[in-house]
Design a protein around this motif. Sequence first.
Motif, PDB file in Angstrom:
ATOM      1  N   LEU A   1       0.723  -1.112   0.181  1.00 23.66           N
ATOM      2  CA  LEU A   1       0.040  -0.107   0.041  1.00 23.66           C
ATOM      3  C   LEU A   1       0.887   1.236   0.080  1.00 23.66           C
ATOM      4  CD1 LEU A   1      -2.816  -1.188   2.211  1.00 23.66           C
ATOM      5  CD2 LEU A   1      -2.877  -1.074  -0.084  1.00 23.66           C
ATOM      6  N   LEU A   2       2.017   1.160   0.709  1.00 26.12           N
ATOM      7  CA  LEU A   2       2.928   2.565   0.783  1.00 26.12           C
ATOM      8  C   LEU A   2       3.265   2.569  -0.592  1.00 26.12           C
ATOM      9  CD1 LEU A   2       4.506   1.945   4.280  1.00 26.12           C
ATOM     10  CD2 LEU A   2       3.216   3.871   3.366  1.00 26.12           C
ATOM     11  N   SER A   3       3.724   1.524  -1.333  1.00 25.19           N
ATOM     12  CA  SER A   3       4.319   1.502  -2.478  1.00 25.19           C
ATOM     13  C   SER A   3       3.220   2.314  -3.833  1.00 25.19           C
ATOM     14  CB  SER A   3       4.910   0.181  -3.186  1.00 25.19           C
ATOM     15  OG  SER A   3       5.706  -0.235  -2.233  1.00 25.19           O
ATOM     16  N   SER A   4       2.027   1.799  -3.440  1.00 26.35           N
ATOM     17  CA  SER A   4       0.965   2.319  -4.379  1.00 26.35           C
ATOM     18  C   SER A   4       1.030   3.965  -4.237  1.00 26.35           C
ATOM     19  CB  SER A   4      -0.193   1.770  -4.284  1.00 26.35           C
ATOM     20  OG  SER A   4      -0.908   1.906  -2.711  1.00 26.35           O
ATOM     21  N   ILE A   5       0.950   4.322  -3.087  1.00 23.22           N
ATOM     22  CA  ILE A   5       1.052   5.735  -2.604  1.00 23.22           C
ATOM     23  C   ILE A   5       2.300   6.373  -3.313  1.00 23.22           C
ATOM     24  CG2 ILE A   5       1.313   7.472  -0.795  1.00 23.22           C
ATOM     25  CD1 ILE A   5      -0.204   5.545   1.040  1.00 23.22           C
TER      26      ILE A   5
ATOM     27  N   LYS B   1      -5.827  11.977 -16.785  1.00 28.15           N
ATOM     28  CA  LYS B   1      -6.670  10.963 -17.528  1.00 28.15           C
ATOM     29  C   LYS B   1      -5.857   9.956 -17.939  1.00 28.15           C
ATOM     30  CE  LYS B   1      -6.274  13.033 -22.282  1.00 28.15           C
ATOM     31  NZ  LYS B   1      -6.988  13.442 -23.499  1.00 28.15           N
ATOM     32  N   LYS B   2      -4.624   9.835 -17.892  1.00 25.74           N
ATOM     33  CA  LYS B   2      -3.845   8.668 -18.157  1.00 25.74           C
ATOM     34  C   LYS B   2      -3.345   7.818 -16.848  1.00 25.74           C
ATOM     35  CE  LYS B   2      -1.520  10.768 -22.364  1.00 25.74           C
ATOM     36  NZ  LYS B   2      -0.232  11.067 -22.596  1.00 25.74           N
ATOM     37  N   CYS B   3      -3.760   8.318 -15.569  1.00 28.90           N
ATOM     38  CA  CYS B   3      -3.251   7.818 -14.344  1.00 28.90           C
ATOM     39  C   CYS B   3      -3.945   6.444 -14.142  1.00 28.90           C
ATOM     40  CB  CYS B   3      -3.542   8.620 -13.158  1.00 28.90           C
ATOM     41  SG  CYS B   3      -2.559  10.153 -13.223  1.00 28.90           S
ATOM     42  N   LEU B   4      -5.336   6.284 -14.593  1.00 31.35           N
ATOM     43  CA  LEU B   4      -5.804   5.179 -14.416  1.00 31.35           C
ATOM     44  C   LEU B   4      -5.244   4.062 -15.442  1.00 31.35           C
ATOM     45  CD1 LEU B   4      -8.352   3.344 -13.107  1.00 31.35           C
ATOM     46  CD2 LEU B   4      -9.556   4.115 -14.785  1.00 31.35           C
ATOM     47  N   ASP B   5      -4.997   4.325 -16.567  1.00 35.02           N
ATOM     48  CA  ASP B   5      -4.529   3.416 -17.707  1.00 35.02           C
ATOM     49  C   ASP B   5      -3.124   3.123 -17.104  1.00 35.02           C
ATOM     50  OD1 ASP B   5      -6.537   4.186 -19.093  1.00 35.02           O
ATOM     51  OD2 ASP B   5      -5.695   5.653 -20.265  1.00 35.02           O
ATOM     52  N   PHE B   6      -2.293   3.896 -16.528  1.00 32.92           N
ATOM     53  CA  PHE B   6      -0.982   3.460 -16.152  1.00 32.92           C
ATOM     54  C   PHE B   6      -1.055   2.640 -15.125  1.00 32.92           C
ATOM     55  CE2 PHE B   6       0.454   6.595 -19.363  1.00 32.92           C
ATOM     56  CZ  PHE B   6       1.438   6.066 -19.919  1.00 32.92           C
ATOM     57  N   SER B   7      -1.724   3.153 -14.197  1.00 34.00           N
ATOM     58  CA  SER B   7      -1.572   2.164 -12.852  1.00 34.00           C
ATOM     59  C   SER B   7      -2.403   0.808 -13.014  1.00 34.00           C
ATOM     60  CB  SER B   7      -2.606   3.045 -11.670  1.00 34.00           C
ATOM     61  OG  SER B   7      -3.940   3.233 -12.209  1.00 34.00           O
TER      62      SER B   7
ATOM     63  N   THR C   1      -7.027  -2.509  -3.955  1.00 36.47           N
ATOM     64  CA  THR C   1      -6.816  -1.251  -3.142  1.00 36.47           C
ATOM     65  C   THR C   1      -5.689  -0.527  -3.499  1.00 36.47           C
ATOM     66  OG1 THR C   1      -7.975  -2.182  -0.980  1.00 36.47           O
ATOM     67  CG2 THR C   1      -6.698  -0.188  -0.931  1.00 36.47           C
ATOM     68  N   GLY C   2      -4.652  -1.127  -3.950  1.00 36.90           N
ATOM     69  CA  GLY C   2      -3.446  -0.506  -4.486  1.00 36.90           C
ATOM     70  C   GLY C   2      -3.626   0.258  -5.786  1.00 36.90           C
ATOM     71  N   VAL C   3      -4.254  -0.600  -6.703  1.00 39.48           N
ATOM     72  CA  VAL C   3      -4.672   0.151  -8.015  1.00 39.48           C
ATOM     73  C   VAL C   3      -5.588   1.154  -7.658  1.00 39.48           C
ATOM     74  CG1 VAL C   3      -6.466  -1.434  -8.935  1.00 39.48           C
ATOM     75  CG2 VAL C   3      -4.765  -0.274 -10.559  1.00 39.48           C
ATOM     76  N   ALA C   4      -6.454   1.202  -6.752  1.00 40.81           N
ATOM     77  CA  ALA C   4      -7.373   2.393  -6.752  1.00 40.81           C
ATOM     78  C   ALA C   4      -6.794   3.546  -6.148  1.00 40.81           C
ATOM     79  CB  ALA C   4      -8.584   1.714  -5.770  1.00 40.81           C
ATOM     80  N   VAL C   5      -5.874   3.134  -5.022  1.00 43.94           N
ATOM     81  CA  VAL C   5      -5.347   4.283  -4.442  1.00 43.94           C
ATOM     82  C   VAL C   5      -4.286   4.941  -5.329  1.00 43.94           C
ATOM     83  CG1 VAL C   5      -3.278   4.683  -2.662  1.00 43.94           C
ATOM     84  CG2 VAL C   5      -5.391   3.520  -2.108  1.00 43.94           C
ATOM     85  N   MET C   6      -3.565   4.262  -5.952  1.00 40.13           N
ATOM     86  CA  MET C   6      -2.505   4.625  -7.169  1.00 40.13           C
ATOM     87  C   MET C   6      -3.238   5.593  -8.169  1.00 40.13           C
ATOM     88  SD  MET C   6       0.357   2.902  -9.469  1.00 40.13           S
ATOM     89  CE  MET C   6       1.468   2.250  -8.178  1.00 40.13           C
TER      90      MET C   6
ATOM     91  N   LEU D   1      -5.146   8.716  -6.360  1.00 38.75           N
ATOM     92  CA  LEU D   1      -4.191   9.750  -5.876  1.00 38.75           C
ATOM     93  C   LEU D   1      -3.270  10.461  -7.031  1.00 38.75           C
ATOM     94  CD1 LEU D   1      -3.145  11.289  -3.217  1.00 38.75           C
ATOM     95  CD2 LEU D   1      -1.622   9.354  -3.170  1.00 38.75           C
ATOM     96  N   GLY D   2      -2.769   9.733  -7.941  1.00 39.64           N
ATOM     97  CA  GLY D   2      -2.314  10.052  -9.072  1.00 39.64           C
ATOM     98  C   GLY D   2      -3.123  11.039  -9.650  1.00 39.64           C
ATOM     99  N   GLU D   3      -4.323  10.779  -9.855  1.00 36.60           N
ATOM    100  CA  GLU D   3      -5.296  11.672 -10.780  1.00 36.60           C
ATOM    101  C   GLU D   3      -5.263  12.860  -9.726  1.00 36.60           C
ATOM    102  OE1 GLU D   3      -9.182  10.121 -11.536  1.00 36.60           O
ATOM    103  OE2 GLU D   3      -8.224   8.636 -12.873  1.00 36.60           O
ATOM    104  N   TYR D   4      -5.636  12.810  -8.676  1.00 32.93           N
ATOM    105  CA  TYR D   4      -5.609  13.893  -7.538  1.00 32.93           C
ATOM    106  C   TYR D   4      -4.545  14.816  -7.880  1.00 32.93           C
ATOM    107  CZ  TYR D   4      -5.806  16.862  -3.426  1.00 32.93           C
ATOM    108  OH  TYR D   4      -5.913  17.817  -2.495  1.00 32.93           O
ATOM    109  N   LEU D   5      -3.246  14.392  -7.681  1.00 34.53           N
ATOM    110  CA  LEU D   5      -2.105  15.151  -7.570  1.00 34.53           C
ATOM    111  C   LEU D   5      -1.830  15.665  -9.019  1.00 34.53           C
ATOM    112  CD1 LEU D   5       0.384  12.749  -5.638  1.00 34.53           C
ATOM    113  CD2 LEU D   5      -0.578  14.898  -5.119  1.00 34.53           C
TER     114      LEU D   5
END
Length: 152
Positions: free
Chosen positions: A69-73, A87-93, A122-127, A130-134
């Motif tokens: 989980l820390l690695s996904s963050i 818009k590319k964060c979901l694809d790459f994660s 959970t890891g793919v959702a968090v990544m 959070l990636g989209e948010y950032l």
Amino acid sequence: MFYGAVVWDPWLIVAQIVCLQCLYYLTLGVFLSFLVGIRVSRMSLVYFFDFASVTTSTVTGWYVIASFLLSSIAGAGYMLYLIERAKKCLDFSATLYIIHLFICIIYGGWPSSITWWVVNGTGVAVMALLGEYLCIRRELREIPITRYRSNV
């Protein structure tokens, strides 16, 4: 990078996937070394790719879960600099975790543990989230424009 002119560059996409995957596993290795390495006598690839090590029945298993989980963050932070587009964060994660699934299947067979699926889902959702948010926060920042006034 100018976002108006979109050019499909497959080599760039492959390079981004490889870089993200390598950084993810490097970070996972660091977290596993700190969290799991103090509890086991010898580290191995079992903690990376074997679904049986992702368990809630032992303290070591909880540390493996925390490492994932820390690695996904951290992966979300990497996407901020490597991918740069929300818009590319979901694809790459999703691509990262699908490649991880294939490696796990090759290493230890089909993951039959529900804990493994929950942790990686959970890891793919968090990544992704959070990636989209950032990335959205970066995209919506004001562009500083300096005005030079002449003293004429």
